[in-house]
Design an enzyme around this catalytic site. Structure first.
Site, short mmCIF file in Angstrom:
data_model
loop_
_atom_site.label_atom_id
_atom_site.label_comp_id
_atom_site.label_asym_id
_atom_site.label_seq_id
_atom_site.Cartn_x
_atom_site.Cartn_y
_atom_site.Cartn_z
N GLU A 168 -53.64 8.29 -62.75
CA GLU A 168 -54.56 9.42 -62.78
C GLU A 168 -55.98 9.09 -62.31
OE1 GLU A 168 -54.39 11.56 -66.40
OE2 GLU A 168 -52.29 12.03 -66.16
N GLU A 350 -45.24 11.67 -65.95
CA GLU A 350 -45.64 12.20 -67.27
C GLU A 350 -45.42 13.70 -67.34
OE1 GLU A 350 -49.62 11.53 -68.75
OE2 GLU A 350 -49.55 9.43 -68.16
C1 GCO Z 1 -53.37 11.51 -69.19
C2 GCO Z 1 -52.94 10.16 -69.44
C3 GCO Z 1 -52.28 9.99 -70.77
C4 GCO Z 1 -52.57 11.10 -71.78
C5 GCO Z 1 -51.53 12.19 -71.70
C6 GCO Z 1 -51.91 13.34 -72.62
O1 GCO Z 1 -52.66 12.22 -68.50
O2 GCO Z 1 -54.46 11.84 -69.67
O3 GCO Z 1 -52.05 9.68 -68.46
O4 GCO Z 1 -52.85 8.78 -71.15
O5 GCO Z 1 -52.55 10.57 -73.07
O6 GCO Z 1 -51.48 12.69 -70.41
O7 GCO Z 1 -53.20 13.75 -72.33
#
Ligand code: GCO
Length: 445
Positions: A168, A350
């Protein structure tokens, strides 16, 4: 490549994702030195509940139990991140053997359990020692990252064949250098522009290093990518959404995969681009890692670093317990759009649902019907995207365990497994059983 008529592709990868700072704990054990997140957690008011990642889920010690939970799901793969300050406490120079040995143990135990390790090099925990000498704002940072990548590639490349450079890019740079929602909490336009460019350069150098040191590696980058809509249908909010879209969705994939910045940002970043940089950034990779939860909203904010602020979903929009928009069609459309735009296989690295109410009932069970519903909706839309031609190769639920949710601390719970942080007791939720059954059925067809 699409889903087979009868079911999911036979080689589809089912997994879960976590990250080092959010689950490991052992923040000062066996030679680990502070990251910028350790520092942020010690600034009053920055983290919900005053929480820190000092202990988190104690995964550093409990990884055998957590791997058993992964095996219980019937997973193909596990995406984790290496804590840079655990293996290189000062960010560069002398490696920390005890830190390197932890990931040897983790990787070996995963392979023993028949679970493929997917290694992410950077999930936001920059060594504080590097930040102290300029961090991502200085051009040397790309070289520091490349040296770190080389250390990991040489140590683990015999067993790890799935590599991710960064998690990200847009989130940790925008939140960390323009909005003060993440470490290191800087809000300066020019610093943010330098950081965007240096992180892109670091990605490209990291790809070259892994490609040269790990035969047969599949290399990807993970982007949190979703539609950006104006909070109100006004010219000002539409302009805010267009600029946030460039920051959130284009500032990294476009230079990395198309070789150019998007128009508004491209003009602003020009003063920091040197000869050869764009070619260094744009290196061939093997998959696009997509983190997706739901659309985001923008509104004008004249006094902010970029003139935009985070907006809210419409009052009548379906939301998760933590207020994030639940919009499965946007996920389907994102998958289709990604494949058309960047022409790479996509891995959903994710997807998941946050909750506040996940807790064991009197019988010790954790009923999280909201999460089961979300996962059913989103996997169905992923399947629909595949049937419309999207080349999706895998799906990783965020997350295996409830964990440290950055600025929100331990309030929001994303796990398939409930963690009692006082006792570290793990309790599989109903969504854990659902995912296990889903994977079993997907593999059976
Ligand atoms: C993000 C990160 C994760 C977060 C999850 C929930 O996307 O911010 O990759 O570390 O914890 O996505 O916010």
């Amino acid at each position: 490549m699409t889903a087979t008529a009868a079911g999911w592709r036979k080689d589809f990868t089912w997994g879960v994702s976590t990250s080092s700072y959010q689950i490991e704990g052992a923040h000062d054990e066996d030679g680990r030195k502070p990251s910028i997140w350790d520092t942020r957690c010690r600034i009053a008011g920055k983290i919900g509940g005053g929480d820190t990642g000092d202990v988190a889920c104690d995964h550093y010690h409990r990884y055998p139990e957590d791997i058993a939970l992964m095996a219980g799901l019937g997973l193909d793969a596990y995406r984790f991140s290496v804590a840079w300050p655990r293996v290189l406490p000062r960010g560069k120079g002398a490696p920390n053997e005890k830190g390197l040995a932890f990931y040897d143990r983790l990787i070996d135990a995963l392979l023993e359990a028949g679970i493929e390790p997917w290694l992410c090099l950077y999930h936001w925990d920059l060594p504080q020692a590097l930040h102290d000498i300029g961090g991502w704002a200085v051009r040397d940072s790309a070289g520091w990252f490349a040296d770190y990548a080389a250390l990991a590639a040489r140590r683990y490349g015999d067993r790890v064949k799935k590599w991710i450079t960064f998690n990200e890019f847009a989130v940790f740079t925008l939140f960390g250098y323009a909005i003060d929602w993440s470490a290191p909490g800087i809000t300066d336009r020019d610093t943010h522009l330098k950081v965007i460019h240096n992180v892109n350069r670091a990605h490209g150098m990291g790809v070259d290093v892994i490609r040269s040191l790990v035969p047969g590696a599949a290399i990807g980058a993970v982007h949190n990518r979703q539609a950006v809509w104006p909070e109100k249908d006004t010219d000002a909010d539409r302009a805010a959404a267009a600029l946030l879209h460039e920051h959130w969705n284009l500032a990294f994939p476009d230079p990395q995969l198309l070789g150019c910045y998007p128009p508004i940002l491209g003009e602003a970043i020009e003063p920091y681009v040197q000869g050869g940089d764009m070619a260094q950034i744009c290196r061939p990779i093997d998959f696009f890692g997509l983190n997706h939860y739901g659309p985001i909203f923008a509104k004008e904010e004249p006094d902010s670093t970029w003139g935009f602020a985070w907006g809210s979903p419409p009052d009548d929009a379906p939301k998760s317990e933590i207020g994030w928009a639940v919009w499965p069609d946007a996920f389907r459309d994102e998958l289709i759009d990604l494949c058309k735009t960047y022409k790479l296989p996509v891995v959903v690295t994710e997807n998941g649902c946050g909750g506040h109410l996940d807790a064991p009932d009197a019988s010790g069970k954790v009923h999280d019907a909201h999460r089961v519903k979300y996962l059913e909706l989103y996997t169905a839309k992923m399947r629909e995207a595949m049937e419309k031609g999207a080349d999706v190769r895998g799906y990783f639920v965020w997350s295996l365990l409830d964990n440290f949710e950055w600025g929100s601390g331990y309030g929001p719970r994303f796990g398939l497994v409930h963690v009692d942080y006082a006792t570290q007791k793990r309790t599989p939720k109903d969504s854990y059983a659902w995912y296990r059954s889903f994977i079993t059925a997907a593999k059976a067809k």
